[in-house]
Design an enzyme around this catalytic site. Structure first.
Site, PDB file in Angstrom:
ATOM      1  N   HIS A 120      52.585  49.446  15.721  1.00  0.00           N
ATOM      2  CA  HIS A 120      52.941  49.306  17.141  1.00  0.00           C
ATOM      3  C   HIS A 120      54.373  49.787  17.340  1.00  0.00           C
ATOM      4  O   HIS A 120      54.604  50.838  17.918  1.00  0.00           O
ATOM      5  CB  HIS A 120      52.781  47.846  17.582  1.00  0.00           C
ATOM      6  CG  HIS A 120      53.223  47.568  18.989  1.00  0.00           C
ATOM      7  ND1 HIS A 120      54.020  46.488  19.314  1.00  0.00           N
ATOM      8  CD2 HIS A 120      52.983  48.202  20.157  1.00  0.00           C
ATOM      9  CE1 HIS A 120      54.241  46.476  20.618  1.00  0.00           C
ATOM     10  NE2 HIS A 120      53.618  47.508  21.156  1.00  0.00           N
TER      11      HIS A 120
ATOM     12  N   HIS B 267      55.992  41.393  17.665  1.00  0.00           N
ATOM     13  CA  HIS B 267      55.146  41.130  18.830  1.00  0.00           C
ATOM     14  C   HIS B 267      53.817  40.479  18.453  1.00  0.00           C
ATOM     15  O   HIS B 267      52.852  40.585  19.179  1.00  0.00           O
ATOM     16  CB  HIS B 267      54.902  42.430  19.598  1.00  0.00           C
ATOM     17  CG  HIS B 267      56.174  43.182  19.920  1.00  0.00           C
ATOM     18  ND1 HIS B 267      56.607  44.264  19.197  1.00  0.00           N
ATOM     19  CD2 HIS B 267      57.106  42.970  20.859  1.00  0.00           C
ATOM     20  CE1 HIS B 267      57.760  44.702  19.687  1.00  0.00           C
ATOM     21  NE2 HIS B 267      58.089  43.934  20.696  1.00  0.00           N
TER      22      HIS B 267
END
Lengths: 175, 821
Positions: A103, A122
């Site tokens: 990501h 995250h």
């Protein structure tokens, strides 16, 4: 820095407050590529064959830091303790993954409790027993897995990658 | 096998690549992206001077790089008929997402139509009509004139109430100001169509009537307020999965304490601390887990409320706040009306609330303190109150929505920095239409009209109610039966004999048939029943404007061709209006024909200029050129001026204490608890053992129209997961990956068991609007007095029917990030 196990020592919150970190350090590769990279006319990149460890170096659920295909691409070598898809070695349980979250490039940490790689940035999670399948998260791809070969001496060699590694437009960026 | 793209390198955008502004297709947050395109036979290099980013791409990039793109962000598409490279990647300079992408938005490029790369190749590329017993490609002229002629004949025989419309009302892809105006002008101005519904509810109504009636628009703060709040109070929402980058870029910094400097700078003269957060949700979501990881458990209060009782809690919080003297007395006296009456009507003790909601009295008191207890020096706390479908699609929408607005007024948590009383939103918004006041209130219940045999022609715009409706099994059966009457009749007559076709169609409608026209980008399930299918373009294939959850207006620029002959919805509406004008004129009805004047748009910008510029508040300041110059940061509505080359916006509403009522005072509303609405849910709860909650999952956007065509997503969720507690699974003898039937007194559906340690016993959670297992099958037809459905409070039973194919290749590990990592 960041390495998947050292990150725990740094402390997750401190790590995050420090903001974005460089994705990789300057450790040297242990073994040179098997042959010189050819000209750019080839349709696929040529992956180096790199000795990463010996099967004797591995203990179940103790992650071993590796770098593949080069020193700027941190990864982890894992012995999971039971046969898994894509696993190699006598027990079919040895796997290796990139530890840069696909990501946003934060370093993943290994959770032995459920054999997952987890992103402190995250909260994305990848299944180490399922070829890096994203269990939950923001990555638009599954976790890059390193192709492994084990030779007669039990040496484990990295020989390829099945997804684009975070932070590079080509998996092999060093000629 | 876990899906891998096997891509080892990607083409590099050259220095002179074309760069366009993009706002994400998908959720309300509207993250900023950039689209890079360049000719197929050119490429950039790794040296800083050789690529569009000006960085050395031969080096490993660091975390949070703004320059990394991956295979899902890359595609080959066509521009002016020629193949080109496309990269769509998050914009690090956008204040909304700060370079972050969600798992949804990060796949925009690979969800584009590409004949070269084989992505979304089943996009609709030409109109299709029912002839010779099958759907066949046809020309726009043919499809539109047939549609117009049937519409005319229906109006001639049944009036405008014979025309039924299902249409989007939102922004982002399949919406936006251009397209809501195009459809709105057609159905609300040229025609006056009352029998309408919106994409996710069975009537043409607001999801948040109450807050509007009280004078407070539902999107009244700025995303920055989540960084400034002392407390965030979140009801029935799961922002990490449904407003992902709003949560990550704006809530998390406040929970983590990294927005402290901003708080001190923007709000001097009062004490600040990292935020506390309260979640009201029967379900422990990944949002709650993430907040605990960031803020520590002591700063996160989860109130796992008994389903449907939010109203009782909200009234108790109001009662407690006032009893403690924590309410904003000056503001209430000066800027509101109805306080005393509402307080008396809604009075609810903490103990009564604890009994009704199943929550601990101490936790309710703690929530009241976190919301309203003054800070040092008597400074008022700043609390952002927010809600979404758990409240909107929950029990007694109007009163519950009133109750949260009451709480925000009582504490003056609106119009100040760090506050707001907002819905979090699903889609982006982009609503500009002629007045719908003629529809009345309550609006007609369109699904019931269809089920009772009403209407002659039904238009469907970018909606698939076979997936997203309520009472869905019955609706599907009846819709197929009625449309099939027309199909069989049409098949018996040569297609080229238009007059005979029209007579046949009208006769079939008289016998209970329904003629169906579907406008969409992809084949849909309801579209299989249609007689005419019209191919729409989506954002990026057209210029499109929308606003996000903080009213941030942006222009997504066109960066590729639409597939085949697909057109923007606004231009489809315009061409349909042109065809209707021609049909009525040919039939000698000049008075009717004249109603369809004013649709001479050639481009989507014409529709924008006709709609937004002339009708939206502040629209006169806004042009495509000005928006283009404002980039991915755009401007927050309402726009109030244009100075020095920039549009001037409005970060937050009601800062002057003037609300949207005749006297400018916010209205408190009485909102007494009345039990379940619709009442049948109480009996259902008694009869069936499992709550079947529903909502979204991170990986899947809307009804999965792209995701079901994406191997990356589909390998995980080829069947819609149902989250169940391990204890419930054991009781039923189930394992992860088992296929189960979920059934109750309304209907039945299917799902894939996903073990979920955080799930409460007796409470399950399914995806809303899944393509292969519709939750709507088990949702009864009951709606509230304004025809808002209750999708959340549904009970059913569960039984095993087998194993999901390839279940062994799916990871069923826990979704929660381990907090001790």
């Amino acid at each position: 820095m960041p390495k998947c196990d050292r990150l725990v020592d740094v402390g997750r919150r401190q790590f995050l407050r420090g903001g974005a970190v460089a994705a990789a350090g300057a450790a040297a590769t242990t073994v040179a590529p098997s042959g010189p990279a050819k000209a750019a006319s080839r349709a696929r990149v040529d992956y180096p064959s790199t000795r990463l460890a010996n099967v004797k170096d591995l203990k179940v659920d103790v992650p071993l830091d590796i770098e593949y295909p080069d020193a700027d691409s941190p990864g982890v070598l894992l012995k999971l303790g039971q046969r898994v898809p894509g696993g190699v070695g006598p027990d079919g349980d040895i796997v290796a993954y990139s530890t840069l979250c696909p990501h946003k490039g934060f370093g993943l940490t290994y959770s032995a409790a459920d054999k997952t790689l987890n992103c402190p940035g995250h909260y994305s999670r990848f299944d180490a027993e399922m070829e890096g399948q994203q269990i939950w998260g923001h990555s638009n791809q599954n976790l890059p897995m390193f192709t492994l070969r084990i030779d007669d001496k039990g040496d484990i060699h990295g020989e390829g990658v099945d997804e684009l590694i975070y932070g590079r437009t080509s998996n092999v960026i060093k000629g | 096998m876990t899906y891998k793209r096997a891509t080892d390198q990607l083409p590099i955008p050259p220095k002179n690549a074309t760069v366009k502004n993009v706002t994400c297709d998908f959720c309300i947050v509207g993250c900023g992206y950039k689209a890079y395109t360049w000719p197929i036979n050119t490429q950039g290099g790794t040296a800083p001077g050789e690529n569009a980013f000006g960085v050395d791409l031969s080096e490993q990039q660091g975390a949070l790089s703004g320059e990394w793109y991956n295979p899902a962000m890359y595609n080959i598409v066509e521009q002016d008929g020629k193949p080109i490279h496309l990269v769509v990647m998050p914009d690090k300079d956008c204040v909304v997402n700060e370079g972050l992408n969600s798992v949804r938005g990060g796949r925009m490029a690979e969800t584009r139509f590409s004949g070269q790369m084989g992505t979304m190749t089943d996009r609709l590329t030409s109109p299709m009509v029912w002839r010779y017993s099958q759907m066949l490609p046809s020309s726009w002229d043919d499809a539109l004139s047939l549609t117009a002629d049937v519409t005319r004949r229906v109006i001639e025989e049944w009036g405008e109430d014979g025309v039924l419309v299902t249409m989007f009302d939102h922004g982002g892809a399949a919406g936006g100001y251009e397209n809501t105006w195009g459809t709105g002008k057609l159905y609300f101005e040229a025609m006056k169509i009352r029998n309408c519904r919106i994409h996710n509810r069975p009537a043409y109504n607001s999801e948040v009537h109450a807050t509007r009636d009280m004078g407070m628009g539902e999107l009244n703060n700025a995303y920055e307020d989540a960084e400034l709040a002392d407390t965030i109070f979140c009801v029935g929402a799961n922002p990490l999965e449904t407003q992902t980058n709003y949560f990550l870029a704006h809530w998390v910094p406040n929970l983590r304490g990294t927005s402290m400097d901003k708080k001190k700078a923007m709000i001097p003269g009062e004490e600040h601390a990292p935020a506390k957060i309260v979640f009201v949700d029967p379900r422990r979501t990944v949002s709650i887990n993430a907040c605990e990881a960031e803020a520590g458990k002591d700063n996160v209060l989860h109130l796992p409320i008994k389903p449907g009782t939010d109203l009782v809690l909200l009234n108790a919080l109001l009662t407690e706040v006032v009893a403690q003297g924590w309410h904003a007395q000056d503001f209430i006296g000066r800027n509101t009306s109805g306080f005393d009456a509402a307080l008396a009507a809604n009075k609810t003790s903490i103990d009564e609330a604890a009994s009704a909601t199943g929550l601990k009295a101490a936790d309710i008191r703690k929530a009241a303190r976190w919301i309203a207890e003054p800070k040092a020096g008597g400074k008022a706390r700043r609390t952002m109150l927010c809600y979404e479908k758990g409240l909107i699609w929950g029990n007694d929408n109007y009163r519950t929505n009133s109750a949260i607005a009451n709480l925000s007024f009582a504490t003056q948590n609106v119009g100040r920095k760090g506050t707001g009383c907002v819905r979090l939103g699903g889609h982006q918004e982009g609503y500009v239409r002629p007045s719908d006041a003629f529809i009345g209130r309550p609006a007609p219940y369109l699904d019931e009209i269809i089920l009772s045999g009403g209407g002659g022609i039904h238009f469907i715009w970018a909606t698939d109610t076979f997936k997203s409706g309520l009472n869905a099994s019955k609706f599907r059966r009846e819709y197929r039966r009625r449309t099939n009457i027309v199909k069989e009749a049409m098949s018996a007559i040569p297609y080229g004999d238009r007059e005979a076709q029209l007579d046949t169609i009208i006769n079939a409608i008289r016998r209970g048939g329904l003629f169906s026209v579907d406008v969409d980008i992809l084949p849909t399930q309801i579209g299989e029943a249609a007689h005419v299918v019209l191919p729409a373009a989506t954002t990026g294939e057209m210029n499109l404007t929308s606003m996000n959850g903080e009213r941030r207006l942006r222009l997504t620029e066109k960066y590729m061709d639409p597939p085949g002959e697909a057109m923007p919805d606004c231009l489809i509406a315009a061409r349909l209006a042109n065809a209707l004008e021609a049909s009525f004129r040919k039939a000698g009805h000049d008075d009717w024909a004249d109603k369809f004047k004013g649709f001479d748009w050639k481009t989507e910008e014409d529709a924008f200029n006709d709609g937004y510029r002339k009708n939206a508040k502040g629209g006169e300041f806004v042009t495509y050129d000005r928006l283009r110059a404002m980039g991915t940061n755009g401007v927050q509505e309402p726009v109030v001026g244009y100075e020095n080359g920039k549009l001037i916006g409005t970060p937050r509403l009601y800062t002057d204490g003037k609300f949207g009522t005749e006297d400018g005072r916010a209205r408190f509303f009485p909102a007494q608890w009345r039990g379940f609405d619709p009442a049948d849910r109480g009996a259902q709860q008694e009869e069936f053992p499992f709550l079947i909650n529903s909502g979204r999952k991170n990986m899947i956007w809307q009804n999965a129209f792209y995701d079901q065509r994406s191997p990356f997503v589909w390998e995980r969720f080829k069947m819609p997961p149902i989250e169940m507690s391990p204890g419930d699974m054991k009781k039923l003898g189930l394992e992860g990956g088992d296929l189960v039937e979920v059934y109750n007194d309304v209907g039945s559906t299917q799902a894939m068991v996903y073990p979920t340690a955080a799930a409460q016993s007796g409470q399950c959670f399914m995806i809303f609007a899944a393509p292969v297992g519709q939750h709507g099958n088990i949702v009864s037809r009951g709606v509230n007095e304004l025809r808002i459905p209750n999708y959340k409070n549904v009970w059913a039973n569960i039984r095993r029917i087998g194993r999901v194919p390839d279940a062994d290749t799916i990871s069923f590990k826990d979704l929660e990030y381990p907090q001790d990592s």
